[in-house]
Design a protein around this motif. Structure first.
Motif, PDB file in Angstrom:
ATOM      1  N   MET A   1     -20.037-113.227 -22.452  1.00  0.00           N
ATOM      2  CA  MET A   1     -21.214-112.743 -23.158  1.00  0.00           C
ATOM      3  C   MET A   1     -20.944-111.368 -23.740  1.00  0.00           C
ATOM      4  O   MET A   1     -20.348-110.520 -23.080  1.00  0.00           O
ATOM      5  N   THR A   2     -21.362-111.165 -24.960  1.00  0.00           N
ATOM      6  CA  THR A   2     -21.158-109.898 -25.635  1.00  0.00           C
ATOM      7  C   THR A   2     -22.489-109.373 -26.157  1.00  0.00           C
ATOM      8  O   THR A   2     -23.484-110.090 -26.214  1.00  0.00           O
ATOM      9  N   PHE A   3     -22.489-108.103 -26.550  1.00  0.00           N
ATOM     10  CA  PHE A   3     -23.667-107.511 -27.159  1.00  0.00           C
ATOM     11  C   PHE A   3     -23.624-107.711 -28.672  1.00  0.00           C
ATOM     12  O   PHE A   3     -22.537-107.713 -29.271  1.00  0.00           O
ATOM     13  N   PRO A   4     -24.776-107.856 -29.319  1.00  0.00           N
ATOM     14  CA  PRO A   4     -24.779-107.939 -30.779  1.00  0.00           C
ATOM     15  C   PRO A   4     -24.265-106.636 -31.386  1.00  0.00           C
ATOM     16  O   PRO A   4     -24.502-105.550 -30.844  1.00  0.00           O
ATOM     17  N   ALA A   5     -23.572-106.746 -32.483  1.00  0.00           N
ATOM     18  CA  ALA A   5     -22.985-105.578 -33.154  1.00  0.00           C
ATOM     19  C   ALA A   5     -23.425-105.558 -34.607  1.00  0.00           C
ATOM     20  O   ALA A   5     -23.600-106.598 -35.240  1.00  0.00           O
ATOM     21  N   PHE A   6     -23.586-104.334 -35.121  1.00  0.00           N
ATOM     22  CA  PHE A   6     -23.990-104.169 -36.514  1.00  0.00           C
ATOM     23  C   PHE A   6     -23.215-103.007 -37.120  1.00  0.00           C
ATOM     24  O   PHE A   6     -23.102-101.933 -36.501  1.00  0.00           O
ATOM     25  N   ALA A   7     -22.684-103.197 -38.323  1.00  0.00           N
ATOM     26  CA  ALA A   7     -21.965-102.141 -39.043  1.00  0.00           C
ATOM     27  C   ALA A   7     -22.771-101.758 -40.280  1.00  0.00           C
ATOM     28  O   ALA A   7     -22.990-102.591 -41.164  1.00  0.00           O
ATOM     29  N   SER A   8     -23.211-100.517 -40.328  1.00  0.00           N
ATOM     30  CA  SER A   8     -23.973-100.042 -41.479  1.00  0.00           C
ATOM     31  C   SER A   8     -23.066 -99.848 -42.681  1.00  0.00           C
ATOM     32  O   SER A   8     -21.894 -99.481 -42.543  1.00  0.00           O
ATOM     33  N   THR A   9     -23.626-100.055 -43.861  1.00  0.00           N
ATOM     34  CA  THR A   9     -22.886 -99.817 -45.100  1.00  0.00           C
ATOM     35  C   THR A   9     -23.470 -98.655 -45.893  1.00  0.00           C
ATOM     36  O   THR A   9     -22.864 -98.220 -46.872  1.00  0.00           O
TER      37      THR A   9
ATOM     38  N   GLU B   1     -10.783-110.328 -19.469  1.00  0.00           N
ATOM     39  CA  GLU B   1     -11.267-111.080 -20.626  1.00  0.00           C
ATOM     40  C   GLU B   1     -12.689-110.734 -21.035  1.00  0.00           C
ATOM     41  O   GLU B   1     -13.136-111.147 -22.100  1.00  0.00           O
ATOM     42  N   THR B   2     -13.419-110.005 -20.201  1.00  0.00           N
ATOM     43  CA  THR B   2     -14.841-109.785 -20.498  1.00  0.00           C
ATOM     44  C   THR B   2     -15.109-108.538 -21.318  1.00  0.00           C
ATOM     45  O   THR B   2     -16.259-108.265 -21.673  1.00  0.00           O
ATOM     46  N   TRP B   3     -14.090-107.770 -21.646  1.00  0.00           N
ATOM     47  CA  TRP B   3     -14.292-106.570 -22.441  1.00  0.00           C
ATOM     48  C   TRP B   3     -14.568-106.936 -23.908  1.00  0.00           C
ATOM     49  O   TRP B   3     -13.880-107.772 -24.483  1.00  0.00           O
ATOM     50  N   GLN B   4     -15.528-106.283 -24.465  1.00  0.00           N
ATOM     51  CA  GLN B   4     -15.814-106.369 -25.911  1.00  0.00           C
ATOM     52  C   GLN B   4     -15.315-105.070 -26.524  1.00  0.00           C
ATOM     53  O   GLN B   4     -15.835-103.988 -26.215  1.00  0.00           O
ATOM     54  N   VAL B   5     -14.323-105.132 -27.385  1.00  0.00           N
ATOM     55  CA  VAL B   5     -13.776-103.933 -28.028  1.00  0.00           C
ATOM     56  C   VAL B   5     -14.512-103.734 -29.345  1.00  0.00           C
ATOM     57  O   VAL B   5     -14.579-104.611 -30.198  1.00  0.00           O
ATOM     58  N   PHE B   6     -15.066-102.539 -29.503  1.00  0.00           N
ATOM     59  CA  PHE B   6     -15.893-102.264 -30.687  1.00  0.00           C
ATOM     60  C   PHE B   6     -15.489-100.924 -31.273  1.00  0.00           C
ATOM     61  O   PHE B   6     -15.480 -99.920 -30.570  1.00  0.00           O
TER      62      PHE B   6
END
Length: 355
Positions: free
Chosen positions: A1-9, A350-355
Motif C-alpha cells: 500500500m502506498t500514499f497518493p502522490a501529486f506533482a504540481s506544475t 519492499e514496502t518503501w515508497q520512494v518519492f
C-alpha cells in the motif's frame, strides 16, 4: 500500500493551490470532515472552528502572503471556503486552543555519521486512526529550480519533507502551558516556509522566530553538515543542536531547559519519555545506512515497552485513538523521501515508497 502522490506544475501560488485543490478535491473535503469530527470530539464548536479558521487565515496572510494565496487557491479548486482550508492547516492550533490531550504521537531520530556520509534519519508519524486516508505526497516548485517534496495531509501545505537545497525536516507536536486560543501562524506553514526558503539550520531558525504562534511544535531540520530541533512555542523558540556524536533525537516533550518548565506532556503524555529512552538505547541501529534497519530499530510496542509503534484502542473515542500511520526516512542527497504506509512492525525492503 502506498500514499497518493501529486506533482504540481504551476509556479504561481494561487494557481498551484487551485491545481492541487482540483486534483485532490474529494480527499481534501474528506479530510475537512474528519477534522470536523475530531474538533467536535475535542470540545470545539463549529462557530469556534470557523472563527479560528478565519483568524488563522488572517495571521497567515500577514506573515506569508504567498502561502495565504496558495491556501485560497486550494479552497477554490476544492470548492471550499478559504477559512475551511485554513482550519485544516491550523489543526494543531485549534487542538491547542481547546487544550486537547491524549497518549500517542511521533518519534524522530537523526544521526550524522560524519566523513561525508549522508544523514541517517527516520521518524514515525502517529495520528488519529479515523484520519488514516488523509496523508499524501506532494512535489512542488515554489521558486524556479527549487523543488520541495513533502509528506503531508490533503489540503495542508507541508509537514515532513526535503528540498533540493539539501535540507530536510521532521515534525513532532509539543504541548506547552503558554499555548492559547488567540490563533497565530499555523506551525505547518512554518515547516513549509523552511522547506521553501531555508538552506541552513540558521535560516530555518530565523524563519521560525519570525512567526507569532499560539501552539507548540518541534521542527527538526537536517542538512549534510548539521541538524537541530527547533522547538517552537508561544513562550519562545529554542534550538537544540545535534550532539558531538552527531546524534539528535526528539519525541513529544521539550528538551530546552527553559521551555521545559512549561511542559504539558509530563502529565498528559508520559510515554514520550519512554519513547526517547528507546531511541537513545538504539542509536547504533538508528545510525545504520539501511533505512529498513533504521525503521526496525524503532519497533517497540506498548504497554509492556515504549509505544513507538502505535496501534489504536478502538474502545476509545476518536480523539483518544492513535495509530502509526507512516514511517518516513529522508534521503537528502537525492532530495527524496522514503515512506512506508504504517508502523515499523510492518516495514520490509519492499514496502518503501520512494518519492
Amino acid at each position: 500500500m502506498t500514499f497518493p502522490a501529486f506533482a504540481s506544475t504551476q509556479l504561481d501560488p494561487r494557481a498551484r493551490g487551485k491545481e492541487l485543490g482540483t486534483a485532490r478535491r474529494a480527499a481534501i473535503t474528506a479530510n475537512l470532515a474528519g477534522y470536523g469530527d475530531l474538533f467536535a470530539a475535542a470540545g470545539a464548536s463549529p462557530p469556534q472552528v470557523r472563527a479560528w479558521g478565519e483568524r488563522a487565515l488572517e495571521r497567515s496572510a500577514a506573515w506569508s502572503p504567498r502561502l495565504a494565496e496558495e491556501l485560497a487557491g486550494i479552497a477554490a479548486g476544492a470548492g471550499l471556503e478559504p477559512w475551511q482550508v485554513a482550519a485544516v492547516n491550523a489543526r494543531t492550533e485549534i487542538l491547542a486552543a481547546v487544550a486537547a490531550t491524549g497518549e500517542g504521537e511521533c518519534s524522530t531520530s537523526v544521526v550524522l555519521p560524519g566523513g561525508g556520509a549522508a544523514p541517517r534519519t527516520v521518524q514515525t508519524w502517529d495520528w488519529h486512526d479515523h484520519l488514516r486516508e488523509a496523508p499524501m505526497l506532494w512535489e512542488l516548485e515554489p521558486f524556479p529550480g527549487h523543488v520541495v517534496r513533502t509528506f503531508t495531509e490533503a489540503g495542508v501545505l507541508a509537514k515532513i519533507g526535503v528540498s533540493t537545497a539539501g535540507l530536510g525536516v521532521h515534525f513532532n507536536i509539543l504541548r506547552h502551558r503558554s499555548d492559547h486560543a488567540e490563533l497565530g501562524v499555523p506551525v505547518h506553514l512554518i515547516a513549509r516556509r523552511i522547506l521553501d526558503e531555508a538552506a541552513t539550520v540558521e535560516e530555518a531558525a530565523a524563519l521560525a522566530r519570525s512567526a507569532t504562534v499560539s501552539a507548540s511544535t518541534v521542527i527538526t531540520v537536517v542538512t549534510g553538515r548539521a541538524a537541530a530541533s527547533i522547538e517552537i512555542s508561544p513562550a519562545g523558540v529554542a534550538v537544540i543542536p545535534n550532539g558531538p556524536d552527531g546524534v539528535l533525537q526528539h519525541c513529544n516533550h521539550f528538551l530546552d531547559a527553559a521551555l521545559a518548565e512549561g511542559e504539558r506532556h509530563a502529565t498528559d503524555r508520559p510515554s514520550t519519555y519512554e519513547r526517547l529512552r528507546h531511541l537513545s538505547e538504539h542509536v547504533e541501529e538508528l545510525g545504520g545506512e539501511d533505512p529498513t534497519g533504521r525503521a526496525r530499530a524503532m519497533l517497540s510496542h506498548g504497554p509492556e515497552h515504549a509505544p513507538v509503534c502505535a496501534h489504536p484502542d478502538l474502545s476509545q473515542p476518536i480523539d483518544q485513538r492513535w495509530e502509526t500511520l507512516a514511517t518516513i526516512a529522508l534521503d537528502l542527497p537525492a532530495a527524496r523521501l522514503r515512506v512506508h504506509r504504517g508502523g515499523p512492525c510492518q516495514v520490509t525492503e519492499e514496502t518503501w515508497q520512494v518519492f
